[in-house]
Design an enzyme around this catalytic site. Structure first.
Site, PDB file in Angstrom:
ATOM      1  N   ASN A 100      69.220 -37.623   1.849  1.00 31.59           N
ATOM      2  CA  ASN A 100      70.077 -38.998   2.469  1.00 31.59           C
ATOM      3  C   ASN A 100      71.506 -38.947   2.308  1.00 31.59           C
ATOM      4  O   ASN A 100      71.992 -38.468   1.737  1.00 31.59           O
ATOM      5  CB  ASN A 100      69.582 -39.942   1.562  1.00 31.59           C
ATOM      6  CG  ASN A 100      69.991 -40.931   1.362  1.00 31.59           C
ATOM      7  OD1 ASN A 100      71.232 -41.497   3.207  1.00 31.59           O
ATOM      8  ND2 ASN A 100      70.485 -42.319   0.958  1.00 31.59           N
ATOM      9  N   TRP A 101      72.183 -38.482   3.693  1.00 35.64           N
ATOM     10  CA  TRP A 101      73.302 -38.075   4.299  1.00 35.64           C
ATOM     11  C   TRP A 101      74.235 -39.556   3.718  1.00 35.64           C
ATOM     12  O   TRP A 101      75.299 -39.228   3.804  1.00 35.64           O
ATOM     13  CB  TRP A 101      73.210 -37.388   5.511  1.00 35.64           C
ATOM     14  CG  TRP A 101      72.613 -36.464   5.808  1.00 35.64           C
ATOM     15  CD1 TRP A 101      71.569 -35.515   4.199  1.00 35.64           C
ATOM     16  CD2 TRP A 101      72.995 -35.311   6.728  1.00 35.64           C
ATOM     17  NE1 TRP A 101      71.452 -34.266   5.759  1.00 35.64           N
ATOM     18  CE2 TRP A 101      71.780 -34.564   6.691  1.00 35.64           C
ATOM     19  CE3 TRP A 101      73.529 -35.837   8.450  1.00 35.64           C
ATOM     20  CZ2 TRP A 101      71.421 -33.698   7.817  1.00 35.64           C
ATOM     21  CZ3 TRP A 101      72.783 -34.621   9.037  1.00 35.64           C
ATOM     22  CH2 TRP A 101      72.243 -33.744   8.621  1.00 35.64           C
ATOM     23  N   LYS A 102      74.082 -40.312   4.128  1.00 36.73           N
ATOM     24  CA  LYS A 102      74.610 -42.071   3.028  1.00 36.73           C
ATOM     25  C   LYS A 102      75.561 -41.501   4.402  1.00 36.73           C
ATOM     26  O   LYS A 102      75.058 -41.407   5.535  1.00 36.73           O
ATOM     27  CB  LYS A 102      75.398 -41.925   1.732  1.00 36.73           C
ATOM     28  CG  LYS A 102      74.476 -41.597   0.615  1.00 36.73           C
ATOM     29  CD  LYS A 102      74.355 -41.555  -0.131  1.00 36.73           C
ATOM     30  CE  LYS A 102      73.562 -41.276  -1.653  1.00 36.73           C
ATOM     31  NZ  LYS A 102      73.761 -41.852  -2.581  1.00 36.73           N
ATOM     32  N   HIS A 131      67.370 -49.324  -0.367  1.00 36.20           N
ATOM     33  CA  HIS A 131      68.120 -48.187  -1.231  1.00 36.20           C
ATOM     34  C   HIS A 131      69.188 -49.177  -1.865  1.00 36.20           C
ATOM     35  O   HIS A 131      69.732 -50.010  -1.460  1.00 36.20           O
ATOM     36  CB  HIS A 131      68.875 -47.261  -0.227  1.00 36.20           C
ATOM     37  CG  HIS A 131      70.092 -46.430  -1.278  1.00 36.20           C
ATOM     38  ND1 HIS A 131      71.018 -46.673  -1.591  1.00 36.20           N
ATOM     39  CD2 HIS A 131      69.602 -45.151  -1.383  1.00 36.20           C
ATOM     40  CE1 HIS A 131      71.279 -45.243  -2.209  1.00 36.20           C
ATOM     41  NE2 HIS A 131      70.128 -44.121  -2.149  1.00 36.20           N
ATOM     42  N   GLU A 139      72.568 -49.416  -2.729  1.00 39.18           N
ATOM     43  CA  GLU A 139      73.667 -49.259  -2.501  1.00 39.18           C
ATOM     44  C   GLU A 139      73.069 -49.920  -1.243  1.00 39.18           C
ATOM     45  O   GLU A 139      74.214 -51.040  -0.947  1.00 39.18           O
ATOM     46  CB  GLU A 139      74.301 -48.010  -1.845  1.00 39.18           C
ATOM     47  CG  GLU A 139      74.744 -47.138  -2.669  1.00 39.18           C
ATOM     48  CD  GLU A 139      74.342 -45.379  -1.886  1.00 39.18           C
ATOM     49  OE1 GLU A 139      74.522 -45.273  -1.110  1.00 39.18           O
ATOM     50  OE2 GLU A 139      74.005 -44.643  -3.420  1.00 39.18           O
ATOM     51  N   GLU A 189      65.047 -44.725  -8.369  1.00 40.32           N
ATOM     52  CA  GLU A 189      65.779 -43.965  -8.651  1.00 40.32           C
ATOM     53  C   GLU A 189      66.378 -44.540  -9.187  1.00 40.32           C
ATOM     54  O   GLU A 189      67.283 -45.754  -8.732  1.00 40.32           O
ATOM     55  CB  GLU A 189      66.651 -44.263  -6.591  1.00 40.32           C
ATOM     56  CG  GLU A 189      66.398 -43.225  -5.384  1.00 40.32           C
ATOM     57  CD  GLU A 189      67.253 -43.210  -4.318  1.00 40.32           C
ATOM     58  OE1 GLU A 189      67.353 -42.283  -4.267  1.00 40.32           O
ATOM     59  OE2 GLU A 189      67.912 -44.081  -3.938  1.00 40.32           O
ATOM     60  N   GLY A 213      74.366 -40.318  -8.074  1.00 41.09           N
ATOM     61  CA  GLY A 213      75.419 -39.814  -7.661  1.00 41.09           C
ATOM     62  C   GLY A 213      76.593 -39.594  -8.748  1.00 41.09           C
ATOM     63  O   GLY A 213      77.897 -39.678  -8.677  1.00 41.09           O
ATOM     64  N   SER A 272      70.507 -37.813  -7.964  1.00 44.34           N
ATOM     65  CA  SER A 272      71.363 -36.342  -9.058  1.00 44.34           C
ATOM     66  C   SER A 272      70.305 -34.970  -8.986  1.00 44.34           C
ATOM     67  O   SER A 272      70.483 -34.833 -10.125  1.00 44.34           O
ATOM     68  CB  SER A 272      72.349 -36.668  -9.895  1.00 44.34           C
ATOM     69  OG  SER A 272      73.537 -37.794  -9.977  1.00 44.34           O
ATOM     70  N   GLY A 329      70.893 -37.533  -2.246  1.00 41.21           N
ATOM     71  CA  GLY A 329      72.028 -37.239  -1.171  1.00 41.21           C
ATOM     72  C   GLY A 329      72.990 -36.298  -1.690  1.00 41.21           C
ATOM     73  O   GLY A 329      72.622 -35.871  -1.029  1.00 41.21           O
ATOM     74  N   GLY A 330      73.965 -36.774  -2.571  1.00 43.56           N
ATOM     75  CA  GLY A 330      75.715 -35.593  -2.976  1.00 43.56           C
ATOM     76  C   GLY A 330      74.716 -33.890  -2.435  1.00 43.56           C
ATOM     77  O   GLY A 330      75.270 -32.981  -1.619  1.00 43.56           O
TER      78      GLY A 330
END
Ligand code: PGA
Length: 258
Positions: free
Chosen positions: A10-12, A102, A104, A174, A180, A220, A241-242
């Protein structure tokens, strides 16, 4: 029951066109010598404005090894919805998956369970697969309501969906406090929650369908954590993600899931 694992990046809101192309090309090159059968299903979810370039890159290499996802969609087909993107528009780019719900989107953009349900229904109707996210806040965990909160998110997201269609959805557990933050949820605990999700799915859609659903862990995920996570009985992959923003770490995670 063997479920094909998924490793999804997930590149956000990262990577312009050029950066997206560089990242997907790097992933493609790094996995080209690994047999398709040996790989988990590899998925990348760029921003809308990079779907085109990433889609072309994947198609040009006939790359059945990388599937495309969008990070969001709107459930209406067209109309006066400024700033939104429909599922048909996403289908133009041969996306297979759409991430919905998600945390976010829920927290920053105020998406409700009802909206997420409408999106899930519309995605399935369009022949795509939703990756439905769920997860608790730290406060909910400390209050001991994690399991009931997640069960409620799942029941609401899947309301009105046929049991045979439930079998094809993907769920991502999640925990919000793990996203993150570098704090990964203990693997055994993530597995316990995911088993609970499967129990909820069994109530909704029956055991045979529930056993087919792939349930990912997200929060994470790193190259150092993936092996232990994949060794759990009910974790079918990861939403990353990251660590999906760098070729090396994402490819290490893919390899860790083999
Ligand atoms: P993270 O993000 O891996 O950076 O924690 C995961 C996600 O939000 O999907």
């Amino acid at each position: 029951m063997s479920r094909r694992p998924i490793i999804a990046g997930n590149w956000k809101m990262h990577n312009n066109r050029e950066e997206s192309l560089k990242l997907v090309s790097g992933i493609k090159d790094a996995i080209q010598n690994i047999d398709l059968d040996a790989l988990p299903e590899v998925v990348v979810a760029p921003v809308f404005t990079s779907l085109h370039v990433v889609s072309e890159k994947i198609c040009n290499c006939g790359c059945a090894k990388i599937k495309l996802a969008a990070q969001n969609c709107y459930y209406e087909a067209k109309g006066a919805f400024t700033g939104e993107v429909s599922i048909d528009m996403i289908k133009d780019f041969d996306a297979k998956y759409i991430i919905i719900g998600h945390s976010e989107r829920r927290q920053i953009f105020g998406e409700s369970d009802e909206m997420i349900n409408k999106k899930a229904i519309a995605i399935i109707d369009a022949g795509l697969t939703p990756i439905i996210c769920c997860g608790e806040t730290l406060e909910q965990r400390e209050l001991g309501v994690t399991d009931s909160h997640i069960a409620s998110q799942i029941v609401k997201a899947l309301d009105g969906i046929k049991p045979s269609d439930v079998a094809n959805v993907v769920i991502a557990y999640e925990p919000i406090w793990a996203i993150g933050t570098g704090k990964t949820c203990d693997s055994a605990e993530a597995n316990r929650v995911i088993k609970g999700i499967r129990a909820t799915l069994t109530q909704i859609a029956g055991k045979e369908n529930a056993d087919k659903v792939r349930i990912l862990y997200g929060g994470s995920v790193k190259p150092e954590t993936i092996k232990e996570q994949m060794a759990q009985s009910d974790i079918d992959g990861a939403l990353v993600g990251g660590a999906s923003l760098k070729v090396d770490s994402f490819v290490e995670i893919i390899k860790g899931a083999i």
